[in-house]
Design an enzyme around this catalytic site. Structure first.
Site, PDB file in Angstrom:
ATOM      1  N   CYS A   1      -6.144  -9.546   2.488  1.00 53.67           N
ATOM      2  CA  CYS A   1      -7.145  -8.594   2.991  1.00 53.67           C
ATOM      3  C   CYS A   1      -8.452  -9.242   3.411  1.00 53.67           C
ATOM      4  CB  CYS A   1      -7.414  -7.530   1.934  1.00 53.67           C
ATOM      5  SG  CYS A   1      -5.974  -6.534   1.623  1.00 53.67           S
TER       6      CYS A   1
ATOM      7  N   THR B   1      -5.290  -0.459   7.283  1.00 54.09           N
ATOM      8  CA  THR B   1      -6.640  -0.934   7.643  1.00 54.09           C
ATOM      9  C   THR B   1      -6.661  -1.212   9.138  1.00 54.09           C
ATOM     10  OG1 THR B   1      -6.859  -1.925   5.479  1.00 54.09           O
ATOM     11  CG2 THR B   1      -8.356  -2.733   7.194  1.00 54.09           C
TER      12      THR B   1
ATOM     13  N   PHE C   1      -8.404   1.529  -0.790  1.00 58.00           N
ATOM     14  CA  PHE C   1      -9.298   0.542  -1.406  1.00 58.00           C
ATOM     15  C   PHE C   1      -8.605  -0.064  -2.612  1.00 58.00           C
ATOM     16  CE2 PHE C   1     -12.666   1.649   1.354  1.00 58.00           C
ATOM     17  CZ  PHE C   1     -12.610   3.015   1.547  1.00 58.00           C
TER      18      PHE C   1
ATOM     19  N   GLY D   1      -9.209 -15.450  -1.210  1.00 52.40           N
ATOM     20  CA  GLY D   1      -8.065 -15.469  -0.284  1.00 52.40           C
ATOM     21  C   GLY D   1      -7.413 -14.109  -0.310  1.00 52.40           C
TER      22      GLY D   1
ATOM     23  N   VAL E   1       0.839  -1.208   0.000  1.00 55.49           N
ATOM     24  CA  VAL E   1       0.000   0.000   0.000  1.00 55.49           C
ATOM     25  C   VAL E   1       0.869   1.251   0.000  1.00 55.49           C
ATOM     26  CG1 VAL E   1      -1.659   1.355   1.351  1.00 55.49           C
ATOM     27  CG2 VAL E   1      -1.936  -1.126   1.159  1.00 55.49           C
TER      28      VAL E   1
ATOM     29  N   ASP F   1      10.986   3.059   5.339  1.00 57.36           N
ATOM     30  CA  ASP F   1      10.765   1.658   5.717  1.00 57.36           C
ATOM     31  C   ASP F   1      11.904   1.206   6.631  1.00 57.36           C
ATOM     32  OD1 ASP F   1       8.807  -0.691   4.379  1.00 57.36           O
ATOM     33  OD2 ASP F   1      10.585  -1.401   5.467  1.00 57.36           O
TER      34      ASP F   1
ATOM     35  N   LYS G   1      -8.463 -11.598   6.486  1.00 58.11           N
ATOM     36  CA  LYS G   1      -8.026 -10.835   7.679  1.00 58.11           C
ATOM     37  C   LYS G   1      -9.093  -9.827   8.081  1.00 58.11           C
ATOM     38  CE  LYS G   1      -4.980  -7.459   6.780  1.00 58.11           C
ATOM     39  NZ  LYS G   1      -5.333  -6.096   7.235  1.00 58.11           N
TER      40      LYS G   1
ATOM     41  N   GLU H   1      -4.915  -5.736  -4.988  1.00 59.44           N
ATOM     42  CA  GLU H   1      -3.596  -6.161  -5.485  1.00 59.44           C
ATOM     43  C   GLU H   1      -3.739  -6.545  -6.954  1.00 59.44           C
ATOM     44  OE1 GLU H   1      -2.055  -8.207  -1.395  1.00 59.44           O
ATOM     45  OE2 GLU H   1      -0.913  -8.524  -3.219  1.00 59.44           O
TER      46      GLU H   1
END
Ligand code: UDX
Length: 432
Positions: free
Chosen positions: A260, A121, A152, A257, A11, A30, A263, A155
């Site tokens: 996202c 999220t 939103f 699957g 993201v 990061d 989970k 992938e």
């Protein structure tokens, strides 16, 4: 504007690159030194269509830079986006430890009024906790605002989904940060929804859970279609023409699957429990999804009888097309189930083989095959597990020649039953 993104994952990197593309100056932070080094050298740590070009061009233009220092990120920006992982805990709740840690690091580095935006999220009410944490750990005691701005992005379509979003959701605790958020998103041609922070956080879990519900609904329908001789694709087409329903996310499959839906569903069920509501509807969405995989495996074992020592070719390892991501991948779960039954696997995926090998190591029972048309060689059956567009162009004549028996299980309804029958295949798909 000068923006920073803390967390350069799927993201954060897409968001940073797209913000730079529309003219902002972006610092991506990061804590993974290797990842930052790869990015600085023009490399891309994840596969996402269109991302490599965006990162390369904006880095060259000086609008995108990478660092491991959160303090540097805070120093460089007026608005700081948090895009770190919020992984699931064993009980389905959300692990917010990365959010809390980054909130402390940002607070420690703040020396002037800044806006901290949560893009990860998170469960509803997290924004309030981020604000409390920043207030507690901010040495300079400066003023700040916390905003919720959920993503939103699908992938495999993330750049497209961000450059042309259906909507942008902004959740605030005061009107002060609204102008800056409008300026950030001004270059994006999409409706901008400004609401309170709790509603904004809830919109994300509510949207993802609804999309998962839609998929489980069509998967439940696929069972009825098989029992009644109906065709689930025809049903989906007829339903989808109703503007209130819409055709997208009505593709019957061996189940959903990814990193996202599973989970976010578990999280939303947990959040609901914590506020005193038993979200039985979503538990049923999860149950249907698990059952869909069981039914597909049973289709294979019912047809082949014994799986042990059978050679089965599996096309697709990623959790969906256009990605190399195998997290919670139905395709990989299927491989593991067949492997456990003693089947010998020959597997292929256009992008996900490297990541899949970490979960399903190559060995005497598992062979990774580079050419999708070579997978069928010596196979007793072939399985389509991921909806890669290229699998539609599989050389079925060649497959028929090199397989011990022409048997194909299509978990993504890529092929046409009549055509497969004409080619002499025993063909099993979903809902048809
Ligand atoms: C999802 C949401 O779409 C996105 O808005 C959110 O930001 C993140 O989660 P993603 O998980 O990347 O995106 O993939 P998505 O395209 O939603 O697909 C999720 C799973 O559902 C995949 O396994 C896919 O194969 C499956 N799927 C999707 C179906 O089985 N049928 C469908 O009709 C659509």
């Amino acid at each position: 504007m000068r923006l920073s993104i803390i967390g350069t994952g799927y993201v954060g990197l897409v968001t940073g690159a797209c913000f730079a593309e529309v003219g902002h100056h972006v610092t991506c932070v990061d804590n993974d030194e290797a990842k930052v080094r790869v990015l600085r050298e023009g490399g891309i740590p994840i596969y996402e269509p269109g991302l490599e070009q965006l990162v390369k061009s904006n880095t060259a233009l000086g609008r995108l830079q990478f660092t491991t220092s959160t303090a540097q990120g805070v120093e460089n920006a007026e608005v700081i986006f948090i895009a770190v992982p919020t992984p699931p805990l064993p009980d389905g709740a959300v692990d917010l430890s990365f959010i809390e840690k980054v909130a402390r690091e940002i607070a420690a580095a703040m020396t002037r009024y800044q806006i901290v935006v949560d893009k990860s999220t998170v469960p509803v009410k997290t924004g309030d906790k981020v604000a409390e944490t920043i207030k507690r750990y901010c040495k300079a005691k400066v003023d700040f605002d916390v905003v919720s701005n959920p993503e939103f992005l699908r992938e495999g379509f993330a750049v497209e989904d961000l450059m042309k979003p259906d909507r942008i959701v902004i959740g605030v605790r005061s009107p002060r940060p609204v102008a800056a958020m409008r300026e950030i998103y001004a270059p994006f041609d999409a409706p901008l929804v400004v609401t309170d922070i709790n509603s904004a956080e809830l919109i994300k879990h509510a949207s993802n859970s609804f999309l998962a519900l839609k998929i489980s609904y069509i998967n439940a329908l696929s069972v009825i279609c098989e029992a009644t001789g109906a065709n689930v694709i025809e049903v989906a087409n007829g339903m989808g023409l109703d503007q209130r329903i819409g055709r997208r996310f009505l593709e019957a499959s061996l189940g959903f699957g990814g990193s996202c839906f599973p989970k976010d569903l578990s999280a939303f069920v947990k959040i609901s429990e914590q506020v005193g509501y038993d979200f039985a509807l979503l538990k049923e969405v999860q149950r249907i999804n698990a059952l869909q995989m069981d039914r597909f495996v049973k289709k294979i074992s019912d047809t082949l009888w014994v799986l042990k020592e059978k050679t089965i070719g599996v096309l697709g390892l990623a959790f969906k097309q256009n990605t190399d991501d195998v997290r919670m991948s139905p395709a990989l779960e299927l491989c593991q189930r067949l492997h456990k039954e003693g089947a010998r696997l020959r597997v292929h995926d256009p992008k996900a083989m490297a990541k899949a090998q970490a979960v399903l190591p190559p060995g005497p029972q598992v062979e990774y095959v580079d050419d999708m048309d070579a997978v069928a060689e010596g196979c007793d059956a072939l399985v389509v597990a991921t909806e890669w567009e290229c699998f539609r162009r599989l050389d079925l004549q060649r497959a028929r020649r090199v397989m011990t028996h022409p048997i194909l299980f299509d978990g993504r309804n890529l092929f046409d039953p009549a055509e497969m029958e004409r080619l002499g295949f025993i063909y099993k798909s979903i809902g048809r």
